[in-house]
Design a protein around this motif. Structure first.
Motif, PDB file in Angstrom:
ATOM      1  N   HIS A 156      -9.249   3.625  -6.440  1.00 10.45           N
ATOM      2  CA  HIS A 156      -8.660   2.424  -6.025  1.00 10.45           C
ATOM      3  C   HIS A 156      -9.241   1.240  -6.685  1.00 10.45           C
ATOM      4  O   HIS A 156     -10.676   1.218  -6.624  1.00 10.45           O
ATOM      5  CB  HIS A 156      -8.696   2.045  -4.485  1.00 10.45           C
ATOM      6  CG  HIS A 156      -7.721   1.030  -3.851  1.00 10.45           C
ATOM      7  ND1 HIS A 156      -8.293  -0.300  -3.847  1.00 10.45           N
ATOM      8  CD2 HIS A 156      -6.389   1.177  -3.710  1.00 10.45           C
ATOM      9  CE1 HIS A 156      -7.223  -0.857  -3.309  1.00 10.45           C
ATOM     10  NE2 HIS A 156      -6.056  -0.377  -3.489  1.00 10.45           N
TER      11      HIS A 156
ATOM     12  N   ASN B 162      -4.535   4.600 -11.150  1.00 12.53           N
ATOM     13  CA  ASN B 162      -5.720   4.312 -10.539  1.00 12.53           C
ATOM     14  C   ASN B 162      -6.465   5.589  -9.851  1.00 12.53           C
ATOM     15  O   ASN B 162      -5.996   5.877  -8.670  1.00 12.53           O
ATOM     16  CB  ASN B 162      -5.579   3.232  -9.522  1.00 12.53           C
ATOM     17  CG  ASN B 162      -5.241   2.006 -10.316  1.00 12.53           C
ATOM     18  OD1 ASN B 162      -6.315   1.415 -11.112  1.00 12.53           O
ATOM     19  ND2 ASN B 162      -4.114   1.209 -10.011  1.00 12.53           N
TER      20      ASN B 162
ATOM     21  N   GLU C 178      -6.363  10.281   0.724  1.00 11.68           N
ATOM     22  CA  GLU C 178      -5.103  10.233   0.290  1.00 11.68           C
ATOM     23  C   GLU C 178      -4.248  11.231   1.386  1.00 11.68           C
ATOM     24  O   GLU C 178      -4.623  12.531   1.180  1.00 11.68           O
ATOM     25  CB  GLU C 178      -4.772  10.511  -1.008  1.00 11.68           C
ATOM     26  CG  GLU C 178      -5.718   9.413  -2.179  1.00 11.68           C
ATOM     27  CD  GLU C 178      -5.942  10.195  -3.230  1.00 11.68           C
ATOM     28  OE1 GLU C 178      -5.252  10.750  -3.434  1.00 11.68           O
ATOM     29  OE2 GLU C 178      -7.094   9.709  -3.796  1.00 11.68           O
TER      30      GLU C 178
ATOM     31  N   MET D  87      -3.074   5.625   1.067  1.00 10.21           N
ATOM     32  CA  MET D  87      -4.335   5.973   0.755  1.00 10.21           C
ATOM     33  C   MET D  87      -5.450   5.044   1.653  1.00 10.21           C
ATOM     34  O   MET D  87      -5.283   3.824   1.718  1.00 10.21           O
ATOM     35  CB  MET D  87      -4.821   5.217  -0.755  1.00 10.21           C
ATOM     36  CG  MET D  87      -5.934   5.607  -1.287  1.00 10.21           C
ATOM     37  SD  MET D  87      -6.271   4.675  -2.677  1.00 10.21           S
ATOM     38  CE  MET D  87      -5.194   5.923  -4.024  1.00 10.21           C
TER      39      MET D  87
ATOM     40  N   TYR E 293       0.152   6.393  -8.202  1.00 10.22           N
ATOM     41  CA  TYR E 293      -0.987   5.435  -7.894  1.00 10.22           C
ATOM     42  C   TYR E 293      -1.251   4.234  -9.239  1.00 10.22           C
ATOM     43  O   TYR E 293      -1.998   3.671  -9.064  1.00 10.22           O
ATOM     44  CB  TYR E 293      -2.238   6.029  -7.735  1.00 10.22           C
ATOM     45  CG  TYR E 293      -2.260   7.039  -6.704  1.00 10.22           C
ATOM     46  CD1 TYR E 293      -1.471   6.693  -5.582  1.00 10.22           C
ATOM     47  CD2 TYR E 293      -2.983   8.070  -6.684  1.00 10.22           C
ATOM     48  CE1 TYR E 293      -1.461   7.700  -4.461  1.00 10.22           C
ATOM     49  CE2 TYR E 293      -3.144   8.994  -5.455  1.00 10.22           C
ATOM     50  CZ  TYR E 293      -2.564   8.737  -4.508  1.00 10.22           C
ATOM     51  OH  TYR E 293      -2.563   9.607  -3.487  1.00 10.22           O
TER      52      TYR E 293
ATOM     53  N   TYR F 127       1.892   3.786  -1.355  1.00  7.45           N
ATOM     54  CA  TYR F 127       2.498   4.137  -2.735  1.00  7.45           C
ATOM     55  C   TYR F 127       3.755   5.014  -2.438  1.00  7.45           C
ATOM     56  O   TYR F 127       3.605   5.941  -2.020  1.00  7.45           O
ATOM     57  CB  TYR F 127       1.508   4.588  -3.512  1.00  7.45           C
ATOM     58  CG  TYR F 127       0.129   4.265  -3.845  1.00  7.45           C
ATOM     59  CD1 TYR F 127       0.253   3.060  -4.818  1.00  7.45           C
ATOM     60  CD2 TYR F 127      -0.807   4.224  -3.056  1.00  7.45           C
ATOM     61  CE1 TYR F 127      -1.109   2.474  -5.267  1.00  7.45           C
ATOM     62  CE2 TYR F 127      -2.136   3.596  -3.365  1.00  7.45           C
ATOM     63  CZ  TYR F 127      -2.276   2.662  -4.487  1.00  7.45           C
ATOM     64  OH  TYR F 127      -3.497   2.263  -4.845  1.00  7.45           O
TER      65      TYR F 127
ATOM     66  N   GLU G 206      -3.446   1.552   1.738  1.00  9.34           N
ATOM     67  CA  GLU G 206      -2.571   1.058   0.498  1.00  9.34           C
ATOM     68  C   GLU G 206      -1.464   2.262   0.573  1.00  9.34           C
ATOM     69  O   GLU G 206      -1.781   3.335   0.453  1.00  9.34           O
ATOM     70  CB  GLU G 206      -3.423   1.295  -0.554  1.00  9.34           C
ATOM     71  CG  GLU G 206      -2.532   0.649  -1.813  1.00  9.34           C
ATOM     72  CD  GLU G 206      -2.752  -0.794  -1.996  1.00  9.34           C
ATOM     73  OE1 GLU G 206      -2.116  -1.503  -2.806  1.00  9.34           O
ATOM     74  OE2 GLU G 206      -3.944  -1.489  -1.494  1.00  9.34           O
TER      75      GLU G 206
ATOM     76  N   GLN H  78     -12.397   7.339   0.031  1.00  9.82           N
ATOM     77  CA  GLN H  78     -10.938   7.336  -0.305  1.00  9.82           C
ATOM     78  C   GLN H  78     -10.249   8.218  -0.133  1.00  9.82           C
ATOM     79  O   GLN H  78     -10.496   9.523  -0.178  1.00  9.82           O
ATOM     80  CB  GLN H  78     -10.802   7.002  -1.838  1.00  9.82           C
ATOM     81  CG  GLN H  78      -9.252   6.856  -2.371  1.00  9.82           C
ATOM     82  CD  GLN H  78      -9.020   6.648  -3.722  1.00  9.82           C
ATOM     83  OE1 GLN H  78      -9.723   5.698  -4.205  1.00  9.82           O
ATOM     84  NE2 GLN H  78      -8.357   7.555  -4.589  1.00  9.82           N
TER      85      GLN H  78
END
Length: 295
Positions: A38, A35, A157, A282, A32, A216, A214, A155
């Protein structure tokens, strides 16, 4: 929303697994770009934070450090709360000045006690892909919604299990076999192999806004090449025994572990010089400041 079924968590909760979870946390942070939270989420407004399915509590440990850098006002303390269905892996979290940190038992599929409702500025959830059936995600998302204050963020993940692959073609046979066992086991158990899109759509139905995903990919960070391969090897070796049992390819745990060790020994040889990676998704969202049914 689905009904709560008996727990289907397929990993152990022993000291070895706790150590793996802590190492996993470190590599995820690297993926990440360090981070923990986020960048779109304003950290200066986070004074009360919850971590669901907290495991060892290692995410909270780092959250306490991050928030201490943003919240330097002694008259404005912050509160961190971690919960899990089991306390077997809870580890002590170093005390932080101007912070209260607590761990408690809580099934994320069950409503939280009333004192938690509307309490949190931010809720963090991570890696329930092997623990929640398809019909259970909205139960968890609804509970996240209930404990967030209006305007609060979440958030969540998750791994895209379909994304596990190497950078060579054709793919190493042992990687194809290991990934296939894992995907077949998840599908047979009524689990999502790529939960993020379903989390986002479920959150939208429940009333969250500002939703986005998001992505990654571990291969985007070349310095993680060896670390990422080692992490995936450990993860697959932990997951495959139960996958073999669920698929009827092994009847006993000892036999399943032996079969997994043989497969992963070949995996280590075939993938020793290649890059093996995956995608982490995420999901970020926000509870509206003013609910639709509010006066």
């Amino acid at each position: 929303m689905g009904e709560i079924q008996p727990e289907i968590y397929i990993l152990s909760r022993d000291a070895e697994e706790s150590a793996r979870l802590n190492r996993q946390h470190e590599i995820l942070l690297e993926i990440y770009g360090n981070n923990l939270i986020h960048p779109s989420i304003p950290k200066e407004n986070l004074h009360s934070v919850a971590d669901l399915a907290t495991g060892t509590g290692i995410w909270l440990r780092d959250a306490a450090t991050v928030l201490s850098m943003w919240n330097r006002n002694p008259s404005s303390p912050y509160y961190l709360h971690g919960s899990d269905i089991s306390s077997a892996q809870f580890q002590p979290i170093p005390a932080q000045a101007n912070a209260e940190i607590q761990l408690s038992l809580q099934n994320c599929l069950e409503p939280f006690p009333a004192e938690h409702h509307g309490r949190y500025d931010f809720v963090h959830v991570r890696l329930l892909v092997g623990a929640l059936r398809k019909g259970e995600y909205e139960l968890a998302i609804k509970n996240v919604f209930d404990i967030l204050r209006p305007g609060g963020y979440f958030q969540w993940e998750e791994i895209d299990m379909n994304s596990i692959r190497s950078d060579i073609s054709p793919q190493p046979p042992s990687l194809i076999e290991a990934r296939g066992l894992l995907l077949d086991s998840l599908n047979k158990s009524d689990l999502y192999t790529k939960p993020a899109g379903h989390i986002k759509s479920g959150a939208e139905r429940i009333g969250f806004g500002n939703l986005h995903i998001e992505e990654y990919n571990s291969t985007a960070r070349p310095h993680l090449r060896d670390w990422s391969r080692a992490w995936l090897t450990q993860g697959l070796q932990s997951l495959i025994p139960m996958s073999l049992i669920r698929l009827g390819k092994a009847s006993e745990e000892d036999v399943a572990k032996e079969m997994a060790e043989e497969l992963m020994a070949v995996f280590k040889r075939e993938c020793a010089e290649v890059t093996v990676g995956l995608t982490m998704d995420m999901v970020i969202g926000r509870k509206p400041e003013r609910l639709k049914n509010a006066l």
